[in-house]
Design a protein around this motif. Structure first.
Motif, PDB file in Angstrom:
ATOM      1  N   LEU A  90      22.636   8.730  63.401  1.00  0.00           N
ATOM      2  CA  LEU A  90      23.008   7.901  62.223  1.00  0.00           C
ATOM      3  C   LEU A  90      21.781   8.119  61.018  1.00  0.00           C
ATOM      4  CD1 LEU A  90      24.148   4.778  63.938  1.00  0.00           C
ATOM      5  CD2 LEU A  90      25.461   6.502  63.406  1.00  0.00           C
ATOM      6  N   ASP A  91      20.903   7.882  61.493  1.00  0.00           N
ATOM      7  CA  ASP A  91      19.501   8.239  60.733  1.00  0.00           C
ATOM      8  C   ASP A  91      18.338   8.749  61.495  1.00  0.00           C
ATOM      9  OD1 ASP A  91      20.263   7.487  57.995  1.00  0.00           O
ATOM     10  OD2 ASP A  91      20.359   5.370  58.691  1.00  0.00           O
ATOM     11  N   PRO A  92      17.265   9.094  60.943  1.00  0.00           N
ATOM     12  CA  PRO A  92      16.117   9.350  61.799  1.00  0.00           C
ATOM     13  C   PRO A  92      15.782   8.086  62.493  1.00  0.00           C
ATOM     14  CG  PRO A  92      15.694  10.290  59.538  1.00  0.00           C
ATOM     15  CD  PRO A  92      17.111   9.321  59.491  1.00  0.00           C
ATOM     16  N   GLY A  93      15.665   8.389  63.920  1.00  0.00           N
ATOM     17  CA  GLY A  93      15.550   7.209  64.717  1.00  0.00           C
ATOM     18  C   GLY A  93      16.435   6.525  65.335  1.00  0.00           C
ATOM     19  N   ALA A  94      17.741   6.689  65.075  1.00  0.00           N
ATOM     20  CA  ALA A  94      18.840   6.132  65.472  1.00  0.00           C
ATOM     21  C   ALA A  94      19.792   7.057  65.841  1.00  0.00           C
ATOM     22  CB  ALA A  94      19.709   5.179  63.967  1.00  0.00           C
ATOM     23  N   MET A  95      20.525   6.679  66.964  1.00  0.00           N
ATOM     24  CA  MET A  95      21.448   7.735  67.529  1.00  0.00           C
ATOM     25  C   MET A  95      22.570   6.983  68.351  1.00  0.00           C
ATOM     26  SD  MET A  95      20.760  10.866  70.148  1.00  0.00           S
ATOM     27  CE  MET A  95      19.807  11.658  69.040  1.00  0.00           C
ATOM     28  N   LEU A  96      23.824   7.621  68.348  1.00  0.00           N
ATOM     29  CA  LEU A  96      25.063   7.034  68.892  1.00  0.00           C
ATOM     30  C   LEU A  96      24.873   7.947  70.216  1.00  0.00           C
ATOM     31  CD1 LEU A  96      27.842   5.653  69.789  1.00  0.00           C
ATOM     32  CD2 LEU A  96      28.930   7.494  68.284  1.00  0.00           C
ATOM     33  N   LEU A  97      25.139   7.287  71.352  1.00  0.00           N
ATOM     34  CA  LEU A  97      25.342   8.121  72.692  1.00  0.00           C
ATOM     35  C   LEU A  97      26.697   7.841  73.077  1.00  0.00           C
ATOM     36  CD1 LEU A  97      21.967   7.461  74.209  1.00  0.00           C
ATOM     37  CD2 LEU A  97      22.526   9.611  72.903  1.00  0.00           C
ATOM     38  N   GLY A  98      27.825   8.535  72.837  1.00  0.00           N
ATOM     39  CA  GLY A  98      29.022   8.219  73.016  1.00  0.00           C
ATOM     40  C   GLY A  98      29.386   8.244  74.705  1.00  0.00           C
ATOM     41  N   GLY A  99      29.988   7.319  75.364  1.00  0.00           N
ATOM     42  CA  GLY A  99      30.396   7.228  76.751  1.00  0.00           C
ATOM     43  C   GLY A  99      28.957   7.252  77.598  1.00  0.00           C
ATOM     44  N   PHE A 100      28.020   7.189  76.970  1.00  0.00           N
ATOM     45  CA  PHE A 100      26.743   7.200  78.053  1.00  0.00           C
ATOM     46  C   PHE A 100      27.025   6.264  79.137  1.00  0.00           C
ATOM     47  CE2 PHE A 100      22.331   6.819  79.181  1.00  0.00           C
ATOM     48  CZ  PHE A 100      21.776   8.190  79.162  1.00  0.00           C
ATOM     49  N   ALA A 101      27.393   5.181  78.935  1.00  0.00           N
ATOM     50  CA  ALA A 101      27.428   4.093  80.137  1.00  0.00           C
ATOM     51  C   ALA A 101      28.588   3.911  80.798  1.00  0.00           C
ATOM     52  CB  ALA A 101      27.320   2.794  79.471  1.00  0.00           C
TER      53      ALA A 101
END
Length: 212
Positions: free
Chosen positions: A14-25
């Protein structure tokens, strides 16, 4: 535009330091939901009031060494549930393990959460854009796990009035933000009605933090 990017990749910066981990859980979602049920049995969900007296639309509880609370005295972490006077339920091992793995995957190795805020959303419930700034060590990231109904996550900037991007988050998705993104304003748009096989007509959010 953000939805188009999301459709192309289940992992999104999303931005430096921010991430979406789709389906990770997804693989541990049943264990997480079992944990939520046990936590809620010991420390029931409740709709807390803001310092200004507004009743929040999201119901909340906590687990871990500290729990986030809000009332007329302000926003803060407390080591005991104000409803019972007892310590918050212990954080289930599956919770802690997932939070650590997600933080590492997003570039924040060594994260060891001591607090997990458990939010229960029903249709119409929302979370106004806000910063997570009640923690003592702002160098630690936030790990946010979405379970149940899909929601629209609002991702803004360093100021409350900055434009917000709208991002669909689904059952099993994990968002992690820290470092330069740690103070980003974020929220949840009003939850749309629907049914999800594991949670029915609700959405559950687990937010892991290093609070103390």
């Amino acid at each position: 535009m953000i939805a188009d990017l999301f459709a192309e990749s289940r992992t999104l910066t999303l931005d430096p330091g921010a991430m979406l981990l789709g389906g990770f859980a997804l693989g541990v979602a049943p264990a997480l939901l079992e944990g939520v049920a046990a936590i809620a049995a010991a420390a029931p969900f409740r709709q807390m009031a803001t310092p200004g007296g507004r009743r929040m639309s999201v119901a909340m509880t906590n687990c871990g060494a500290a729990g986030w609370v809000t009332d007329a005295a302000g926003y803060r972490y407390a080591t005991a549930d104000p409803l019972s006077g007892r310590p918050w339920p212990a954080m289930p091992p599956a919770f802690r393990d997932l939070a650590r793995r997600a933080a590492t995957a997003a570039g924040f190795a060594g994260f060891d959460p001591d607090a997990c805020l458990v939010n229960l959303y029903r249709p119409g419930a929302r979370m106004a854009p806000h910063q997570d700034i009640d923690e003592r060590d702002m160098g630690e990231p936030i790990v946010s796990v979405s379970l149940g109904l899909s929601a629209t996550f609002l991702w803004g900037g360093a100021a409350r009035g900055d434009p917000k991007r709208r991002l669909r988050i689904d059952h099993g998705d994990v968002l992690v933000w820290g470092g330069p993104a740690r103070r980003t304003f974020h929220g949840i748009a009003p939850l749309a009605a629907g049914t999800q096989p594991d949670t029915g007509e609700t959405r559950i959010n687990l937010t892991f933090r290093r609070a103390l």
